[in-house]
Design a protein around this motif. Structure first.
Motif, short mmCIF file in Angstrom:
data_model
loop_
_atom_site.label_atom_id
_atom_site.label_comp_id
_atom_site.label_asym_id
_atom_site.label_seq_id
_atom_site.Cartn_x
_atom_site.Cartn_y
_atom_site.Cartn_z
N MET A 42 0.15 16.23 -1.25
CA MET A 42 -0.66 15.53 -2.25
C MET A 42 -0.92 16.51 -3.40
SD MET A 42 -3.32 13.81 0.42
CE MET A 42 -2.95 14.91 1.77
N ASP A 60 2.49 12.20 -2.32
CA ASP A 60 1.46 11.17 -2.21
C ASP A 60 0.45 11.40 -3.34
OD1 ASP A 60 -0.68 9.54 -1.59
OD2 ASP A 60 -0.61 9.95 0.56
N TYR A 76 -3.88 14.04 5.32
CA TYR A 76 -4.32 12.66 5.49
C TYR A 76 -3.98 12.13 6.90
CZ TYR A 76 -4.17 7.61 4.61
OH TYR A 76 -4.35 6.26 4.68
N THR A 105 -0.70 4.11 -5.45
CA THR A 105 -1.45 2.97 -4.91
C THR A 105 -2.53 2.49 -5.86
OG1 THR A 105 -2.82 2.22 -3.05
CG2 THR A 105 -3.07 4.53 -3.70
N ALA A 142 -2.01 9.39 -4.36
CA ALA A 142 -3.05 8.35 -4.25
C ALA A 142 -4.27 8.63 -5.13
CB ALA A 142 -3.47 8.20 -2.79
N TYR A 200 5.50 16.59 3.19
CA TYR A 200 4.57 15.55 2.76
C TYR A 200 3.42 16.28 2.08
CZ TYR A 200 0.62 12.35 2.93
OH TYR A 200 -0.47 11.60 2.58
N ASN A 249 -6.38 15.14 0.15
CA ASN A 249 -7.36 14.55 1.04
C ASN A 249 -7.19 15.31 2.36
OD1 ASN A 249 -8.90 12.95 2.69
ND2 ASN A 249 -7.61 11.13 2.56
N GLY A 256 0.82 -1.21 0.00
CA GLY A 256 0.00 0.00 0.00
C GLY A 256 0.85 1.26 0.00
N ALA A 257 0.17 2.39 -0.28
CA ALA A 257 0.86 3.68 -0.21
C ALA A 257 1.38 3.92 1.20
CB ALA A 257 -0.12 4.79 -0.60
N GLN A 258 0.65 3.40 2.17
CA GLN A 258 1.02 3.66 3.56
C GLN A 258 2.45 3.18 3.84
OE1 GLN A 258 -0.93 5.41 5.43
NE2 GLN A 258 -0.03 5.22 7.45
N ARG A 286 -3.87 -4.46 -1.08
CA ARG A 286 -2.77 -3.80 -0.36
C ARG A 286 -1.52 -3.69 -1.24
NH1 ARG A 286 -4.39 -0.85 1.62
NH2 ARG A 286 -2.71 -0.30 3.02
N ILE A 290 5.00 5.54 2.24
CA ILE A 290 5.21 6.76 3.05
C ILE A 290 6.08 6.42 4.26
CG2 ILE A 290 4.07 8.64 4.30
CD1 ILE A 290 1.49 7.97 2.68
N SER A 327 -5.18 1.23 -4.34
CA SER A 327 -6.29 1.17 -3.39
C SER A 327 -7.52 1.96 -3.84
CB SER A 327 -5.86 1.69 -2.02
OG SER A 327 -5.01 0.77 -1.39
N LYS A 328 -7.31 3.11 -4.48
CA LYS A 328 -8.44 3.97 -4.81
C LYS A 328 -9.01 3.63 -6.19
CE LYS A 328 -7.19 5.91 -1.08
NZ LYS A 328 -7.93 5.64 0.15
C1 LIG Z 1 -3.97 10.44 0.62
C2 LIG Z 1 -3.87 8.99 0.91
N1 LIG Z 1 -2.67 8.40 0.87
C3 LIG Z 1 -2.53 7.10 1.13
C4 LIG Z 1 -3.61 6.32 1.48
C5 LIG Z 1 -3.38 4.88 1.84
O1 LIG Z 1 -3.38 4.09 0.73
P1 LIG Z 1 -3.07 2.54 0.78
O2 LIG Z 1 -4.38 1.84 0.95
O3 LIG Z 1 -2.46 2.27 -0.55
O4 LIG Z 1 -2.13 2.27 1.91
C6 LIG Z 1 -4.87 6.89 1.54
C7 LIG Z 1 -6.05 6.07 1.92
O5 LIG Z 1 -7.06 6.57 2.35
C8 LIG Z 1 -5.01 8.26 1.25
O6 LIG Z 1 -6.19 8.87 1.31
#
Ligand SMILES: Cc1ncc(COP(=O)(O)O)c(C=O)c1O
Length: 376
Positions: free
Chosen positions: A142, A171, A114, A200, A173, A140, A147, A88-90, A210, A93, A202-203
């Motif tokens: 976006m 980021d 975020y 990611t 995302a 950090y 978000n 995941g992006a998490q 993940r 980061i 994820s979205k």
């Molecule tokens: C701005 C931002 N970055 C990263 C994430 C996390 O993404 P991932 O599910 O890929 O870990 C989110 C998820 O809500 C997000 O809103």
């Protein structure tokens, strides 16, 4: 995350009759279940059993090639061997933060950002501070779609961040979910030497897999990869294989075009419901993403208001979670349209309006009681 807020959100989620305007989840009905099921079968069937095997920490090559191609199409000079697939992006980061920021150092963020990134920075012992923060170890940000606001970074801020010469965690995302379809040039394309680019699936696909990615500056690639290996050896190998199989046959750009239309419609539905039921609340219609960032017409306490909202069977994300200093004022809320069908959005906002009346009435009654001298 504030444990009081988490408790309330879990309470709301457990109530099947409650309407969820929190969380920022993608829409369930947009998950490509059948193509993913077919991709899963291909990923585990012989001779393609490698989906069940260990792999290298940087991740599977075809997937990295796909990501690098898309970044090149947006103007960044990236090759497949400069991409690390992450959990995941998490996690991307987290790796960038671990390399860039020492405990006790400051990290420059947007005034509203975020929450899980804020939680990560604090867990690292770093102090997130709102820009401008000349003393910060890194930024950090976006740039494509923020978000919670759902807007790109303002050009003046973009210029100021680039002029600061500090390292940047970008980021991205929501970049592919800009309603106008114009994923902008990433900062990676203009400052390759100091941008840690994060993306990611994820979205745009589904968070359950993940799978995300990190493109570190070239000089830091080895360090980032060693860290990735130390954390979890590699991102979920089966999920990577499923993605490779899925992307080999899917028309991903057509999917993105459908998603943009879908989420723009939901955003419009939420905005028009707000206009009808809470006309004094202020917000800017988002340019993309999953949420609308709103300011009610009076100040108040977001956690107390959330408690009242949950009684009215609706929830939202309290604004304080998005602030680096956790400030509860001014009262702001994130309302997510992404995972809630139109009629429910309408009903959710109607409930929110009733909860707002209720909250203000109770608050005013309490204030009157406090100020009334009850001694005989
Ligand atoms: C701005 C931002 N970055 C990263 C994430 C996390 O993404 P991932 O599910 O890929 O870990 C989110 C998820 O809500 C997000 O809103």
């Amino acid at each position: 995350v504030d444990p009081r807020i988490e408790r309330l959100q879990r309470q709301a989620a457990a109530d099947r009759e409650s309407i969820g305007l929190a969380g920022g989840l993608p829409a369930d009905e947009q998950f490509p279940r059948t193509p993913l099921a077919r991709a899963f079968l291909r990923a585990i069937s012989p001779p393609g059993v490698s989906g069940l095997q260990y792999g290298w920490p940087e991740g599977r090559e075809r997937l990295r090639t796909w990501i690098a191609e898309r970044l090149r199409a947006r103007g960044a000079r990236v090759s497949a061997d400069e991409v690390i697939i992450t959990s995941g992006a998490q996690q991307a980061i987290a790796i960038a933060t671990q390399v860039l920021v020492r405990p006790g150092e400051a990290l420059a963020v947007d005034a509203a950002t975020y929450p899980a990134a804020l939680a990560l920075f604090r867990a690292r012992g770093a102090e997130p501070v709102a820009r401008p923060a000349a003393h910060a170890a890194c930024h950090y940000v976006m740039p494509s779609i923020g978000n919670p606001e759902g807007h790109p970074l303002a050009p003046a801020e973009r210029t100021a961040i680039l002029a600061s010469r500090q390292p940047i965690i970008e980021d991205d995302a929501y970049a592919d979910l800009r309603f106008d379809g114009a994923a902008p040039r990433p900062l990676l394309a203009v400052a390759r030497g100091r941008v840690w680019h994060v993306g990611t699936f994820s979205k745009t696909l589904c968070p359950g897999l993940r799978v995300g990615w990190l493109v570190p500056p070239r000089k830091r690639f080895g360090r980032a990869l060693r860290l990735k290996h130390a954390l979890d050896l590699e991102a979920n190998h089966l999920a990577q294989s499923i993605l490779e199989e899925y992307l080999a046959t899917a028309d991903f750009d057509a999917r993105l075009a459908r998603l943009r239309t879908f989420y723009r419609r939901r955003a419009a539905r939420l905005a028009s419901a707000l206009g009808r039921h809470l006309p004094a609340w202020r917000f800017a219609f988002p340019a993309g993403g999953f949420s609308i960032w709103v300011t009610p017409d009076e100040d108040g306490d977001d956690i107390e208001f959330l408690k009242t909202a949950i009684v009215h069977r609706v929830n939202f994300d309290p604004g304080r979670q998005f602030r680096p200093d956790r400030a509860p004022h001014p009262l702001m809320l994130r309302l997510c349209f992404s995972a809630t069908p139109g009629p429910k959005l309408e009903e959710g906002v109607r409930r929110l309006a009733a909860a707002w009346d209720d909250y203000r009435r109770r608050r005013d009654l309490n204030a009157t009681a406090e100020h009334t001298d009850l001694t005989p």
